[in-house]
Design an enzyme around this catalytic site. Structure first.
Site, PDB file in Angstrom:
ATOM      1  N   HIS A  52      67.501   3.340   2.414  1.00  0.00           N
ATOM      2  CA  HIS A  52      68.339   3.710   3.553  1.00  0.00           C
ATOM      3  C   HIS A  52      67.506   3.556   4.825  1.00  0.00           C
ATOM      4  O   HIS A  52      66.263   3.670   4.792  1.00  0.00           O
ATOM      5  CB  HIS A  52      68.801   5.160   3.438  1.00  0.00           C
ATOM      6  CG  HIS A  52      69.790   5.400   2.345  1.00  0.00           C
ATOM      7  ND1 HIS A  52      70.585   6.519   2.294  1.00  0.00           N
ATOM      8  CD2 HIS A  52      70.126   4.663   1.249  1.00  0.00           C
ATOM      9  CE1 HIS A  52      71.366   6.469   1.239  1.00  0.00           C
ATOM     10  NE2 HIS A  52      71.096   5.343   0.575  1.00  0.00           N
ATOM     11  N   GLU A  54      66.923   5.498   7.297  1.00  0.00           N
ATOM     12  CA  GLU A  54      66.061   6.640   7.614  1.00  0.00           C
ATOM     13  C   GLU A  54      64.787   6.641   6.767  1.00  0.00           C
ATOM     14  O   GLU A  54      63.693   6.882   7.271  1.00  0.00           O
ATOM     15  CB  GLU A  54      66.791   7.975   7.381  1.00  0.00           C
ATOM     16  CG  GLU A  54      68.039   8.161   8.191  1.00  0.00           C
ATOM     17  CD  GLU A  54      69.301   7.769   7.434  1.00  0.00           C
ATOM     18  OE1 GLU A  54      69.363   6.648   6.870  1.00  0.00           O
ATOM     19  OE2 GLU A  54      70.250   8.576   7.414  1.00  0.00           O
ATOM     20  N   CYS A  82      72.555  11.344   4.674  1.00  0.00           N
ATOM     21  CA  CYS A  82      72.954  11.838   3.360  1.00  0.00           C
ATOM     22  C   CYS A  82      71.949  12.906   2.912  1.00  0.00           C
ATOM     23  O   CYS A  82      70.972  13.183   3.606  1.00  0.00           O
ATOM     24  CB  CYS A  82      72.996  10.685   2.351  1.00  0.00           C
ATOM     25  SG  CYS A  82      71.359  10.015   1.953  1.00  0.00           S
ATOM     26  N   CYS A  85      68.316  11.559   2.637  1.00  0.00           N
ATOM     27  CA  CYS A  85      67.682  11.318   3.937  1.00  0.00           C
ATOM     28  C   CYS A  85      67.432  12.621   4.690  1.00  0.00           C
ATOM     29  O   CYS A  85      66.397  12.771   5.351  1.00  0.00           O
ATOM     30  CB  CYS A  85      68.524  10.355   4.755  1.00  0.00           C
ATOM     31  SG  CYS A  85      68.546   8.693   4.015  1.00  0.00           S
TER      32      CYS A  85
END
Length: 148
Positions: A52, A54, A82, A85
């Site tokens: 992801h 992040e 999410c 993260c």
């Protein structure tokens, strides 16, 4: 640069991720008003479910600072993080989190599990939501509309 300008850079990273076929989410990490990390989603490209924006930006920022603690850093991301993260943001001790669009299905900051409100969360950053929200939402809507 101002907060919207940093979010503009995150939006550009999201746009680039979308052009690569990834879900258009982008992230930048700022320290002392300087961008030290930038990433877009790469889960498909890297064949890695943890890639992801992040997570990739946090890894890059940790390398840039030489520390796993990003206590004087601010993270700008185009979509509400999410759970994975949000946990990484907490573990990295990020000072401030700015996010664009809310994510009622997968978000974990103000939606879903609300990770930072959990008693097991060790560090809670200052959170600023809806920064660049409309631009981030348009990117996501257009991406998913084109895929349907």
């Amino acid at each position: 640069m101002t907060a919207p300008s940093f979010m503009d850079l995150a939006l550009k990273a999201a746009e680039n991720a979308g052009k690569s076929g990834e879900v258009p989410i982008g992230c930048v990490i700022v320290r002392k008003r300087t961008v030290i990390a930038s990433a877009g989603n790469r889960t498909l490209t890297d064949r890695d479910p943890t890639a992801h924006a992040e997570i990739l930006a946090i890894r890059e920022a940790a390398r840039a600072t030489g520390s796993e603690r990003l206590v004087d850093c601010d993270l700008y991301v185009t979509l509400e993080p999410c759970t994975m993260c949000a946990a990484a943001i907490s573990f990295a001790r990020v000072r401030r989190l700015y996010y664009g669009a809310a994510d009622p299905k997968g978000g974990a900051v103000d939606s879903g599990v609300r990770f930072f409100a959990s008693p097991t969360c060790h560090h809670v950053p200052e959170v600023y939501s809806a920064v660049g929200e409309s631009e981030a939402a348009v990117l996501l809507r257009e991406f998913f509309r084109a895929r349907r």
